[in-house]
Design an enzyme around this catalytic site. Structure first.
Site, PDB file in Angstrom:
ATOM      1  N   HIS A   1       1.370  -1.478  -0.326  1.00 54.04           N
ATOM      2  CA  HIS A   1       0.058  -0.135  -0.137  1.00 54.04           C
ATOM      3  C   HIS A   1       0.685   1.700   0.522  1.00 54.04           C
ATOM      4  O   HIS A   1       1.564   1.092  -0.013  1.00 54.04           O
ATOM      5  CB  HIS A   1      -0.587   0.209   1.193  1.00 54.04           C
TER       6      HIS A   1
ATOM      7  N   LYS B   1      -0.535   4.450   4.668  1.00 56.27           N
ATOM      8  CA  LYS B   1      -1.270   3.757   5.234  1.00 56.27           C
ATOM      9  C   LYS B   1      -1.079   3.433   6.725  1.00 56.27           C
ATOM     10  O   LYS B   1       0.282   3.278   6.903  1.00 56.27           O
ATOM     11  CB  LYS B   1      -1.110   2.128   4.948  1.00 56.27           C
TER      12      LYS B   1
END
EC number: 1.17.1.8
Length: 256
Positions: free
Chosen positions: A145, A149
């Protein structure tokens, strides 16, 4: 016409939900919960508030993409005489949050999913089947990600790992490995590894691999835009508005 409340409208998915609702023919944005000043415009008529009760009273269905503590406060307020169908996409939740979700689902319909995309819903079913059929294959899960995040591993990766564990009749907490370093010895056959990578602006990529001697099988899902999560959440909200109290998953809303 579904009146949708977006809880966490200043987040990455929340902003996309606001955008999506601006052009939807069967739903409209009726209330928005924010804790800081908005840096974008809202559709005419949308109620903007930082009061939980006022927010809930201003909508028919809630879509929540916020933070764990905010989700907990939302659930507690809803259970104090303000029940609404709740679609929860917040990740990083712990046992306390899940207890609240289960408790709330006795009073109202609640849909919780770590990922709202159709592709991941299909992936989850596929890896469950593979984990059961390929009982002697090693399972390794890698998720990647964007650099911003906050939780790791991703909720989606944990959901996929849990699906594999259930397929093999084991408890994930007893077989999960989240990192390897140093002279740790050979890999144990029952391990389900979940590894995290972070970088750039990647919306989400999950690889679930089944590895054996002489062959391996990998399932990969890549989200190229967070709009897929927003669209899935809105679809889930429209479905949930017609349901009775209970706890649901994204597969229920998608009919798969």
């Amino acid at each position: 016409m579904n009146r949708i409340g977006v809880f966490g409208a200043t987040g990455r998915v929340g902003k996309l939900l606001v955008e999506l609702l601006g052009s939807d023919e069967n739903a409209k944005l009726s209330s928005v919960f924010v804790r800081k000043e908005l840096d974008f415009s809202m559709p005419p008529g949308a109620l903007v508030t930082n009061d939980y009760k006022t927010f809930l009273e201003g909508c028919d269905v809630v879509i929540d993409f916020s933070l764990p503590d905010a989700t907990a406060a939302l659930l507690e307020t809803a259970m104090q005489g303000h029940p609404k169908p709740l679609v929860i996409g917040t990740t990083g939740l712990d046992a306390h949050h899940f207890n609240l979700i289960h408790e709330a689902s006795r009073q109202m319909p609640v849909l919780y999913a770590t990922n709202m995309s159709l592709g991941v819903a299909i992936l989850n079913k596929m890896v469950h089947t593979a984990a059961k059929a390929l009982a002697d294959f090693d399972i390794e899960i890698v998720e990647m990600h964007h650099r911003h995040k906050k939780d790791s591993p991703s909720g989606t990766a944990l959901t996929l790992a849990e699906s594999c564990a259930k397929a093999r009749g084991v408890e994930l907490d007893e077989v999960r490995v989240s990192g390897r370093n140093g002279n740790i010895g050979e890999r144990k056959s029952e391990e389900i590894a979940v590894m995290s990578l972070r970088g750039g602006d990647i919306a989400g990529k999950h690889t679930v691999g089944f590895y054996s001697e002489g062959e391996y099988l990998e399932f990969v899902h890549t989200a190229t835009s967070r709009m897929t999560f927003a669209k899935g959440a809105l679809r889930a909200a429209k479905w949930l508005a017609k349901q009775e109290s209970g706890l649901y998953g994204i597969s229920d809303a998608l009919g798969i």
